[in-house]
Design a protein around this motif. Structure first.
Motif, mmCIF file in Angstrom:
data_model
loop_
_atom_site.group_PDB
_atom_site.id
_atom_site.type_symbol
_atom_site.label_atom_id
_atom_site.label_comp_id
_atom_site.label_asym_id
_atom_site.label_seq_id
_atom_site.Cartn_x
_atom_site.Cartn_y
_atom_site.Cartn_z
ATOM 1 N N ALA A 21 0.875 -1.171 0.000
ATOM 2 C CA ALA A 21 0.000 0.000 0.000
ATOM 3 C C ALA A 21 0.909 1.216 0.000
ATOM 4 O O ALA A 21 1.793 1.334 0.848
ATOM 5 N N LEU A 22 0.727 2.086 -0.964
ATOM 6 C CA LEU A 22 1.595 3.257 -1.113
ATOM 7 C C LEU A 22 0.891 4.506 -0.604
ATOM 8 O O LEU A 22 -0.295 4.712 -0.852
ATOM 9 N N ASP A 23 1.622 5.353 0.095
ATOM 10 C CA ASP A 23 1.088 6.618 0.587
ATOM 11 C C ASP A 23 1.518 7.725 -0.382
ATOM 12 O O ASP A 23 2.582 8.321 -0.227
ATOM 13 N N LEU A 24 0.672 7.980 -1.364
ATOM 14 C CA LEU A 24 0.997 8.969 -2.393
ATOM 15 C C LEU A 24 0.048 10.172 -2.365
ATOM 16 O O LEU A 24 0.051 10.987 -3.282
ATOM 17 N N LYS A 25 -0.753 10.264 -1.321
ATOM 18 C CA LYS A 25 -1.781 11.304 -1.260
ATOM 19 C C LYS A 25 -1.203 12.705 -1.417
ATOM 20 O O LYS A 25 -1.625 13.470 -2.288
ATOM 21 N N HIS A 26 -0.232 13.053 -0.606
ATOM 22 C CA HIS A 26 0.318 14.418 -0.635
ATOM 23 C C HIS A 26 0.954 14.737 -1.993
ATOM 24 O O HIS A 26 0.710 15.798 -2.578
#
Length: 184
Positions: A21-26
């Motif tokens: 799961a990648l945190d690419l929101k910002h």
């Protein structure tokens, strides 16, 4: 996720697989300000090393919230796609790669593979041009306001056909200039 080419050389026999799961929101929201929210980004795939090149194949699933292209109301947009990219070191002869394939060839800086950036790029490419809510897809009325309304293509064609009919009171004016043809 970041890897170096030298790190991936050690996996010649068994290519590393990933399910992350990648945190690419910002970063996605800063690159594409129309994104209202990034609910999830999930990547599954493997990175194989062959002849100083790294081939990454991955399946990407993402859930973005974007404005409707008709009403600007938030709409959840699921994205699911495959990506295949070759990472080759600087100075590699690229003539061995077939120009007609859909595989992307990337020359990483400092031999570091930044997979997160590649996923971001692919997500931005896969955002659809027209985004409609379920109600808008099912034929909900078009938005209207004070002195304006949104017309569908069919309504616009009907309106244009109505404008082409000549008011009978003005039909006699056509005889004033008989040498000029109707230029429609």
């Amino acid at each position: 996720m970041k890897w170096s080419l030298s790190q991936l050389k050690t996996y010649r026999e068994t290519p590393p697989q990933f399910d992350e799961a990648l945190d690419l929101k910002h970063s996605l929201m800063s690159r594409y300000p129309e994104i209202i929210d990034v609910k999830s980004v999930h990547a599954t795939g493997l990175a194989s090393y062959d002849k100083d090149n790294v081939l990454i194949t991955a399946k990407i699933d993402a859930m973005l919230t974007l404005p409707s292209s008709r009403s600007l109301m938030p709409v959840d947009v699921p994205l699911a796609f495959q990506m295949t990219e070759y990472y080759v070191p600087q100075g590699t002869d690229l003539s061995r790669f077939d120009e007609e394939t859909d595989t992307v060839i990337i020359l990483p800086e400092d031999d570091i593979l930044d997979f997160d950036v590649a996923v971001e790029d692919n997500i931005l490419i896969h955002i659809p041009m027209q985004i409609l809510s379920e109600a808008e897809q099912d034929g909900a009325p078009m938005p209207t306001g004070k002195g304006w309304e949104v017309l569908s293509e069919d309504d616009q064609a009907l309106q244009a056909a109505e404008l082409k009919t000549v008011d009978p009171r003005l039909a006699k004016l056509k005889n004033l200039f008989p040498d000029q043809e109707d230029k429609d």
